[in-house]
Design an enzyme around this catalytic site. Structure first.
Site, short mmCIF file in Angstrom:
data_model
loop_
_atom_site.label_atom_id
_atom_site.label_comp_id
_atom_site.label_asym_id
_atom_site.label_seq_id
_atom_site.Cartn_x
_atom_site.Cartn_y
_atom_site.Cartn_z
N THR A 25 37.50 -106.46 37.32
CA THR A 25 37.16 -107.80 37.77
C THR A 25 36.35 -107.72 39.06
OG1 THR A 25 39.09 -108.82 36.74
CG2 THR A 25 38.15 -109.96 38.64
N HIS A 175 42.73 -107.31 25.79
CA HIS A 175 43.48 -106.89 26.99
C HIS A 175 44.97 -107.16 26.78
CE1 HIS A 175 44.37 -105.74 30.94
NE2 HIS A 175 43.57 -106.51 31.65
N ASN A 178 48.33 -104.90 32.15
CA ASN A 178 48.23 -105.40 33.52
C ASN A 178 48.93 -106.73 33.78
OD1 ASN A 178 46.68 -103.14 33.72
ND2 ASN A 178 44.86 -104.12 34.53
N TYR A 180 49.09 -109.50 31.96
CA TYR A 180 48.47 -110.73 31.48
C TYR A 180 49.13 -111.16 30.16
CZ TYR A 180 45.39 -109.59 35.30
OH TYR A 180 44.90 -109.28 36.55
N ASN A 235 51.85 -107.65 38.40
CA ASN A 235 52.01 -109.07 38.05
C ASN A 235 53.42 -109.39 37.55
OD1 ASN A 235 49.50 -110.18 38.78
ND2 ASN A 235 48.54 -109.36 36.93
#
Length: 355
Positions: A25, A175, A178, A180, A235
């Protein structure tokens, strides 16, 4: 002996080498409607000597956005803007996949149109903070997806995948890492559901598998990769029985014939080797090197068969010609973390090549 500089056939797509630029990102989609800019095209074209570029995370829908100035693939304008990027990469003989990243509960209402709130498997806020225009803000309690909304979210991934192909990408990477949305479904603390989308291991893996199935049916399995990060606590993710959970996930994904699995490794190399042995297709590894960036030592993982290709992150930011530098043994420019996210061309397109 196979080396990282030997060619690789990725489900029929020829790669010039096995050095992969992993998704990072950069928060520079300053164009209208979260679209990439001309600088984005320059940035990726500069790095086209990678065997494969996987783009920064691209949200498949409006509600999938979790950070400022991240790009989407859900509007005609975004498709047109990404076509300029892929054209620039292909003009340099590069190969580029679009990473489809729905951030789920990682986000903030200030990043979304009025009335929208982040969504997740369950209405459980992540114990972390996210970047917003007003600075760091705590994540809010997300909206729990209904079964109908889960099906719509899968359809959003499919639409974004079709848009990616229309924009000239060679494929997409789903994805599932991580912290998400897909990994939220896999996790113990973000997914408290007791219906068919949670509870058991089969329930937890179902969302990611259904996304992969739907996307492969839409654009072809040879154009689809899947990224995982077993045990990654980023996260606010908690996962138990990693060998069982990810073993079942790969077992369910295997019949689809995906182009590759991309593993972001934790400290457990034995788990990596188990998953590598289990996966019959192309295996891409981002090795665990914390606290240092992935460097020269990682090339040996291709030579000893641990992986088919190795992905690099931070060094690709500051070394646009990274494969050449790796082949020479250096030198390597050091990236500036102050310019990783947002800003202009500084720390983005102004790092020089060896020439």
């Amino acid at each position: 002996m196979t080396t990282a500089f030997d060619p690789l056939s990725l489900a029929g797509v020829p790669l010039n080498n096995r050095v992969v630029m992993l998704p990072m990102t950069r928060s520079r989609a300053h164009g209208p409607g979260q679209a990439p800019t001309e600088a984005t095209a320059v940035y990726y074209a500069q790095r086209a000597t990678a065997g494969l570029i996987v783009s920064e995370g691209i949200q498949p829908s409006v509600v999938g956005q979790g950070y400022p100035s991240t790009p989407g693939l859900h509007s005609d304008a975004q498709v047109e803007a990404w076509r300029r990027v892929t054209d620039a990469v292909h003009a340099k003989d590069g190969v580029i996949f679009a990473q489809l990243m729905h951030t789920g509960r990682i986000g903030h209402p200030s990043l979304l149109p009025d009335g929208l709130i982040s969504v997740a498997p369950s209405a459980v806020a992540a114990d972390t903070k996210v970047f917003t225009a007003e600075g760091l803000q705590p994540c809010v309690t997300p909206k729990e997806l209904t079964p109908a909304e889960i099906e719509q979210t899968i359809a959003d991934f499919v639409s974004a995948a079709r848009n990616a192909i229309a924009a000239g990408f060679d494929g997409v990477e789903i994805h599932g890492a991580n912290g998400y949305l897909i990994q939220q479904f896999l996790s113990d603390n973000a997914n408290l559901r007791t219906d068919e989308w949670g509870g058991t291991t089969q329930g937890r893996i179902r969302f990611g598998v259904e996304v992969a199935k739907a996307v492969t049916e839409a654009i072809g399995a040879h154009r689809v990769g899947f990224r995982i990060s077993p045990g990654n606590p980023f996260n606010d993710i908690v996962e138990s029985d990693l060998p069982g959970l990810y073993g079942e996930l790969l077992t369910a994904l295997s019949p689809l014939g995906l182009a590759y699995v991309h593993l972001m490794e934790g400290p457990d190399r034995e788990l990596t080797l188990q998953l590598r042995k289990q996966w019959q297709g192309t295996f891409i590894l981002n090795p665990f090197t914390h606290p240092n960036p992935t460097g020269l030592d990682a090339l040996g993982l291709v030579e000893d068969g641990t992986t088919d290709a190795v992905s690099f992150g931070a060094l690709f930011i500051s070394n646009p010609d990274l494969p050449r530098r790796l082949q020479r043994g250096g030198p390597f420019a050091t990236p500036d973390p102050a310019t990783f996210y947002g800003g202009d061309e500084r720390g983005y397109t102004d790092y020089p090549t060896l020439d």
